[in-house]
Design an enzyme around this catalytic site. Sequence first.
Site, PDB file in Angstrom:
ATOM      1  N   ASP A  12       0.872  -1.187   0.000  1.00 11.51           N
ATOM      2  CA  ASP A  12       0.000   0.000   0.000  1.00 11.51           C
ATOM      3  C   ASP A  12       0.904   1.231   0.000  1.00 11.51           C
ATOM      4  O   ASP A  12       1.681   1.450   0.922  1.00 11.51           O
ATOM      5  CB  ASP A  12      -0.891  -0.029   1.249  1.00 11.51           C
ATOM      6  CG  ASP A  12      -1.916   1.104   1.253  1.00 11.51           C
ATOM      7  OD1 ASP A  12      -3.025   0.883   1.777  1.00 11.51           O
ATOM      8  OD2 ASP A  12      -1.620   2.208   0.756  1.00 11.51           O
ATOM      9  N   ASP A 112      -3.398   2.546  -5.595  1.00  7.52           N
ATOM     10  CA  ASP A 112      -2.219   2.519  -4.718  1.00  7.52           C
ATOM     11  C   ASP A 112      -2.006   1.226  -3.947  1.00  7.52           C
ATOM     12  O   ASP A 112      -1.261   1.202  -2.979  1.00  7.52           O
ATOM     13  CB  ASP A 112      -2.207   3.755  -3.799  1.00  7.52           C
ATOM     14  CG  ASP A 112      -2.833   3.507  -2.449  1.00  7.52           C
ATOM     15  OD1 ASP A 112      -3.799   2.730  -2.387  1.00  7.52           O
ATOM     16  OD2 ASP A 112      -2.342   4.077  -1.461  1.00  7.52           O
ATOM     17  N   GLU A 113      -2.616   0.135  -4.406  1.00  8.79           N
ATOM     18  CA  GLU A 113      -2.446  -1.140  -3.707  1.00  8.79           C
ATOM     19  C   GLU A 113      -2.227  -2.285  -4.677  1.00  8.79           C
ATOM     20  O   GLU A 113      -2.796  -2.286  -5.763  1.00  8.79           O
ATOM     21  CB  GLU A 113      -3.726  -1.494  -2.941  1.00  8.79           C
ATOM     22  CG  GLU A 113      -3.889  -0.799  -1.633  1.00  8.79           C
ATOM     23  CD  GLU A 113      -5.177  -1.270  -0.940  1.00  8.79           C
ATOM     24  OE1 GLU A 113      -5.781  -0.442  -0.268  1.00  8.79           O
ATOM     25  OE2 GLU A 113      -5.569  -2.445  -1.107  1.00  8.79           O
TER      26      GLU A 113
HETATM   27  P1  TTP Z   1      -5.264   5.140   1.031  1.00 11.85           P
HETATM   28  O1  TTP Z   1      -4.245   4.098   0.756  1.00 11.85           O
HETATM   29  O2  TTP Z   1      -6.448   4.779   1.870  1.00 11.85           O
HETATM   30  O3  TTP Z   1      -4.590   6.388   1.749  1.00 11.85           O
HETATM   31  P2  TTP Z   1      -3.165   7.029   1.529  1.00 11.85           P
HETATM   32  O4  TTP Z   1      -2.356   6.273   0.555  1.00 11.85           O
HETATM   33  O5  TTP Z   1      -3.370   8.470   1.227  1.00 11.85           O
HETATM   34  O6  TTP Z   1      -2.553   6.959   2.971  1.00 11.85           O
HETATM   35  P3  TTP Z   1      -1.888   5.704   3.727  1.00 11.85           P
HETATM   36  O7  TTP Z   1      -0.469   6.115   3.957  1.00 11.85           O
HETATM   37  O8  TTP Z   1      -2.670   5.588   5.002  1.00 11.85           O
HETATM   38  O9  TTP Z   1      -2.016   4.510   2.834  1.00 11.85           O
HETATM   39  O10 TTP Z   1      -5.833   5.740  -0.326  1.00 11.85           O
HETATM   40  C1  TTP Z   1      -5.037   5.898  -1.489  1.00 11.85           C
HETATM   41  C2  TTP Z   1      -5.383   7.165  -2.222  1.00 11.85           C
HETATM   42  O11 TTP Z   1      -6.776   7.184  -2.554  1.00 11.85           O
HETATM   43  C3  TTP Z   1      -5.155   8.424  -1.401  1.00 11.85           C
HETATM   44  O12 TTP Z   1      -3.837   8.907  -1.510  1.00 11.85           O
HETATM   45  C4  TTP Z   1      -6.175   9.379  -1.968  1.00 11.85           C
HETATM   46  C5  TTP Z   1      -7.306   8.501  -2.438  1.00 11.85           C
HETATM   47  N1  TTP Z   1      -8.435   8.559  -1.470  1.00 11.85           N
HETATM   48  C6  TTP Z   1      -9.450   9.504  -1.700  1.00 11.85           C
HETATM   49  O13 TTP Z   1      -9.413  10.244  -2.689  1.00 11.85           O
HETATM   50  N2  TTP Z   1     -10.483   9.575  -0.797  1.00 11.85           N
HETATM   51  C7  TTP Z   1     -10.565   8.793   0.317  1.00 11.85           C
HETATM   52  O14 TTP Z   1     -11.504   8.902   1.115  1.00 11.85           O
HETATM   53  C8  TTP Z   1      -9.494   7.822   0.546  1.00 11.85           C
HETATM   54  C9  TTP Z   1      -9.522   6.935   1.764  1.00 11.85           C
HETATM   55  C10 TTP Z   1      -8.471   7.751  -0.376  1.00 11.85           C
HETATM   56 MG    MG Z   2      -2.086   4.178   0.661  1.00 15.10          MG
END
Ligand code: TTP
Ligand code: MG
Length: 368
Positions: A12, A112-113
Amino acid sequence: MPTQQRIVMLVDLDYFFAQCEELRNPSLKDKPVVVGMYSGRTAESGAVSTSNYLARKYGVKSGIPLFLAKKRLEGLDAVFLPVDYNYYEQISDRIMQILRGYADAFEQVGIDEAYLDVTQHIHGDLEEAKALVSQMKAAVKQAVGVTFSVGVGPNKLVAKIASDMHKPDGITVVEPEGVDAFLSPLPVDSLLGVGKKTVQKMEVLGVKTISDLAKYDVQKLVDIFGKTLGVYFHNAANGINNEPVQEAGEAESIGRMGTLKENTRDLAVIMVKIDQQIEEIYQEFTQKDLNYKLVGIAAVMTDLSSKSRSKTLDKPAKDKETIREAAQTLFDNYLNESTLEIRRVGVRVGNFSKEERQQKQLTSFFGH
Ligand code: TTP
Ligand code: MG
């Protein structure tokens, strides 16, 4: 293949949209950075898509209104930027390309995963898994300049939960013998598919932790949540998950995607669109005389991020109602977990193969 011998990773990317912004403008790194989806109604209306870890210290996180984020960061040298999805996708593509090379099987989930099955690559040795993660991190850091967090476990379910434990730039390894101890104390909503409504229902039953859920009578769960979900919850709580890591689109499918008349979170409005699409899909697979065993949905949110979910049926089907029922449940679950409005929706059927498939416990019901 016995589940225990697999080694599955979930990668992630850390604070992804905000990290991409730091990448093209390193001077942002020591400031709170907020990436937001501006609705355009007023200069400040809209929601936070994500923020860097500095901004998170002040309670600024995904989903909160932008005006609140501004308030929380008042007086600090915070930077607010609009979502630039195309740019993030380019970065994501480059990273995924690199990660793919480390996996026996690779499955990207969203921007992003990604899941990696690395069992053969590292001969089933968890110590080697750690070394492999270090290599992966170094390779991506050098080529792209981005960090990520990794969960390693015997299946997708455990890997996914583990990936959340140490962020950013972390790694969490759960050994097969350690799965119960790892899952037991966690709240039930750590499991994919357990949204707010389900948490409330479970709380009434006295089920708060995964350990409570693991011990709860499976038949009662089936009575309350239906067969598919009841059995899924029971297995998931017990750390059981045989779902393969599989490239999306590997199985042939027939689907439709379309834009809604207006952005919405109303299930009834979504289903009107889905019903039209099912009609078209139905014509197509009936002509080809196919039975389907998988129903999938996809949603593109107002910030252009997309999510897909799918459900594998217990047995092949060929009617319209089954698609509709499954699609409605999938959307219902999805709306339960997300706060964003939906802009485009789609539905598909697939797994047309006549062979009995072994994998029935699918976390991909829930798309992650
Ligand atoms: P996530 O992997 O949930 O969050 P992140 O990568 O920003 O943070 P983390 O370090 O905790 O992994 O989500 C990936 C991307 O998806 C995030 O950068 C932006 C987008 N996103 C949104 O646009 N709205 C949302 O509510 C969420 C949860 C994510
Ligand atoms: Mg993330």
